[in-house]
Write a protein that holds these residues in place. Sequence first.
Motif, short mmCIF file in Angstrom:
data_model
loop_
_atom_site.label_atom_id
_atom_site.label_comp_id
_atom_site.label_asym_id
_atom_site.label_seq_id
_atom_site.Cartn_x
_atom_site.Cartn_y
_atom_site.Cartn_z
N SER A 78 1.92 -4.66 -5.62
CA SER A 78 3.03 -4.44 -4.69
C SER A 78 3.02 -2.98 -4.21
CB SER A 78 4.37 -4.78 -5.34
OG SER A 78 4.62 -3.93 -6.43
N SER A 79 3.48 -2.78 -3.01
CA SER A 79 3.52 -1.45 -2.42
C SER A 79 4.37 -0.52 -3.28
CB SER A 79 4.10 -1.53 -1.01
OG SER A 79 4.21 -0.25 -0.45
N GLY A 80 3.79 0.62 -3.61
CA GLY A 80 4.51 1.62 -4.38
C GLY A 80 4.44 1.46 -5.89
N SER A 81 3.79 0.39 -6.36
CA SER A 81 3.66 0.23 -7.81
C SER A 81 2.68 1.28 -8.34
CB SER A 81 3.17 -1.17 -8.17
OG SER A 81 1.80 -1.32 -7.87
N LYS A 82 2.69 1.50 -9.63
CA LYS A 82 1.82 2.55 -10.19
C LYS A 82 0.34 2.22 -10.02
CE LYS A 82 1.59 1.17 -15.03
NZ LYS A 82 1.82 1.61 -16.39
N SER A 85 -2.90 1.88 -4.56
CA SER A 85 -3.64 3.05 -4.08
C SER A 85 -3.42 3.32 -2.59
CB SER A 85 -5.14 2.85 -4.35
OG SER A 85 -5.61 1.73 -3.63
N ASP A 86 -2.64 2.47 -1.90
CA ASP A 86 -2.41 2.63 -0.47
C ASP A 86 -1.00 2.11 -0.15
OD1 ASP A 86 -2.58 2.84 2.27
OD2 ASP A 86 -4.12 1.30 2.52
N VAL A 87 -0.01 2.95 -0.38
CA VAL A 87 1.39 2.53 -0.32
C VAL A 87 1.78 1.92 1.02
CG1 VAL A 87 2.40 4.75 0.35
CG2 VAL A 87 3.71 3.17 -1.06
N TYR A 88 1.19 2.35 2.12
CA TYR A 88 1.52 1.81 3.44
C TYR A 88 0.56 0.72 3.90
CZ TYR A 88 4.57 5.82 3.59
OH TYR A 88 5.54 6.74 3.30
N GLY A 89 -0.52 0.49 3.16
CA GLY A 89 -1.50 -0.52 3.54
C GLY A 89 -2.35 -0.12 4.73
N GLY A 90 -2.30 1.14 5.13
CA GLY A 90 -2.96 1.60 6.34
C GLY A 90 -4.46 1.79 6.27
N GLN A 91 -5.05 1.69 5.07
CA GLN A 91 -6.49 1.89 4.92
C GLN A 91 -7.25 0.61 4.62
OE1 GLN A 91 -7.55 5.02 5.64
NE2 GLN A 91 -5.39 5.30 6.04
N GLN A 92 -6.57 -0.52 4.66
CA GLN A 92 -7.17 -1.76 4.21
C GLN A 92 -8.03 -2.48 5.24
OE1 GLN A 92 -6.98 -2.36 0.93
NE2 GLN A 92 -5.94 -0.38 0.98
#
Length: 103
Positions: A78-82, A85-92
Motif C-alpha cells: 500500500s502507498s506509504g507503507s514501510k 518504495s514509490d509512494v506516488y506510484g510515479g516510477q512504475q
Amino acid sequence: MATLGDLAKLVRSKNAGPFWLTIDVMFDDADAYRRARDAEIINRAAIARLYHCNPADIIVVNHDAALAIKVSFPRPQSSGSKLDSDVYGGQQYAPLLGLEISG
C-alpha cells in the motif's frame, strides 16, 4: 523494431488510491496507437510478468477515442507503507517502455 517508448507520446503511472496503480499509455498519432493496440503487447499476461501480479487482478482498457491504453492493478504494497518504495506510484511505468512492437 520499435518499442512502446518509441511510439507513445506519454507513458505515466500513478496511484489509483492507496492500494492500486494505474498506468496510462497515450499516443498523439492514430496509426501508432493502432499499431500498439493491435500488437496486443499490453495485456494481462505481459503486465503480470512485468509486475509480478495475478493476471486476474489486472484491468487493461483500450480507449480508441482518446488514443490511449489504461492499465490498473493492485500495488504490491500500500502507498506509504514501510515497504513501499514509490509512494506516488510515479516510477512504475518504466518496464513498459522497452516492450517491442513488431510491424
